[in-house]
Scaffold this motif. Structure first.
Motif, PDB file in Angstrom:
ATOM      1  N   LYS A   2     -13.004  55.866  40.729  1.00 43.09           N
ATOM      2  CA  LYS A   2     -12.966  57.020  39.832  1.00 43.09           C
ATOM      3  C   LYS A   2     -14.170  56.939  38.889  1.00 43.09           C
ATOM      4  CE  LYS A   2     -10.008  57.123  36.403  1.00 43.09           C
ATOM      5  NZ  LYS A   2      -8.788  57.278  35.605  1.00 43.09           N
ATOM      6  N   ASP A 119     -15.479  62.455  38.855  1.00 39.55           N
ATOM      7  CA  ASP A 119     -14.070  62.803  39.057  1.00 39.55           C
ATOM      8  C   ASP A 119     -13.428  63.385  37.805  1.00 39.55           C
ATOM      9  OD1 ASP A 119     -13.788  61.666  41.769  1.00 39.55           O
ATOM     10  OD2 ASP A 119     -14.200  59.781  40.740  1.00 39.55           O
ATOM     11  N   GLU A 120     -13.857  62.908  36.643  1.00 34.26           N
ATOM     12  CA  GLU A 120     -13.294  63.352  35.374  1.00 34.26           C
ATOM     13  C   GLU A 120     -14.394  63.622  34.374  1.00 34.26           C
ATOM     14  OE1 GLU A 120      -9.156  60.770  35.371  1.00 34.26           O
ATOM     15  OE2 GLU A 120     -10.395  60.777  33.579  1.00 34.26           O
ATOM     16  N   SER A 170     -11.258  65.666  43.421  1.00 29.76           N
ATOM     17  CA  SER A 170     -11.474  64.267  43.093  1.00 29.76           C
ATOM     18  C   SER A 170     -10.145  63.517  43.185  1.00 29.76           C
ATOM     19  CB  SER A 170     -12.050  64.121  41.697  1.00 29.76           C
ATOM     20  OG  SER A 170     -11.047  64.398  40.727  1.00 29.76           O
ATOM     21  N   GLU A 171     -10.188  62.216  42.972  1.00 26.76           N
ATOM     22  CA  GLU A 171      -8.974  61.388  43.038  1.00 26.76           C
ATOM     23  C   GLU A 171      -7.936  61.817  42.013  1.00 26.76           C
ATOM     24  OE1 GLU A 171      -9.733  57.273  42.216  1.00 26.76           O
ATOM     25  OE2 GLU A 171     -11.599  57.303  43.276  1.00 26.76           O
TER      26      GLU A 171
END
Length: 173
Positions: A2, A119-120, A170-171
């Protein structure tokens, strides 16, 4: 792995520009330190890292894996220098990290975003307005319009907020 992009933004959406007359908000610094400790690492651009060293902030992270992304080959003892975003992530993955914290600056953020490696998004919003400033990448086909999912938010004190978004696909999204 991530990958979390962390940035301090102003209330009007620019990157918060800090300097002697405008130091970073203490709440933002504390949040960054907590996020870096939780990840066990951070990735930073060369100019941003040199700025951290000049302000005396680089020594506070001695126990973390620090990766400086630079197209040159600067002599930076105690950190890993990577030539690209993918090399930085590969290094941290090989070191056993499950998350990577991407901390700055704007050029590096845009390189990771442009390659779809984030991802974030973790935005710490400072209660200030700035007329000029750097911005996140907004003009590529991949990000012309993409919804992000609010994962959480937190008031950090003194008007400073942290917003955390997941990027679809994303994850964590």
């Amino acid at each position: 792995m991530k990958t979390m992009l962390w940035a301090t933004l102003t209330a009007n959406g620019n990157y918060a520009q800090s300097g002697p007359d405008n130091p970073p908000k203490q709440e933002a610094l504390e949040d960054f330190a907590a996020q870096a400790r939780a990840a066990g690492n951070f990735i930073v651009g060369r100019r941003t890292f040199e700025g951290m060293l000049a302000s005396g902030g680089g020594g506070a992270f001695g126990e973390l894996d620090i990766v400086v992304v630079s197209s040159g080959n600067p002599d930076l003892p105690g950190v890993k220098v990577a030539a690209s975003p993918k090399e930085a992530l590969r290094y941290l993955r090989e070191r056993g990290h499950r998350a990577a914290l991407l901390s700055g600056g704007a050029e590096l953020h845009n390189a990771f975003l442009g390659q779809g490696l984030v991802d974030e998004l973790v935005f710490v919003i400072a209660p200030t307005l700035e007329g000029k400033g750097l911005r996140l990448l907004t003009d590529t086909d991949k990000y012309k319009h993409q919804e992000a999912r609010l994962l959480d938010f937190k008031a950090l004190g003194n008007g400073v907020l942290r917003l955390r978004y997941g990027i679809p696909g994303s994850e964590q999204a």
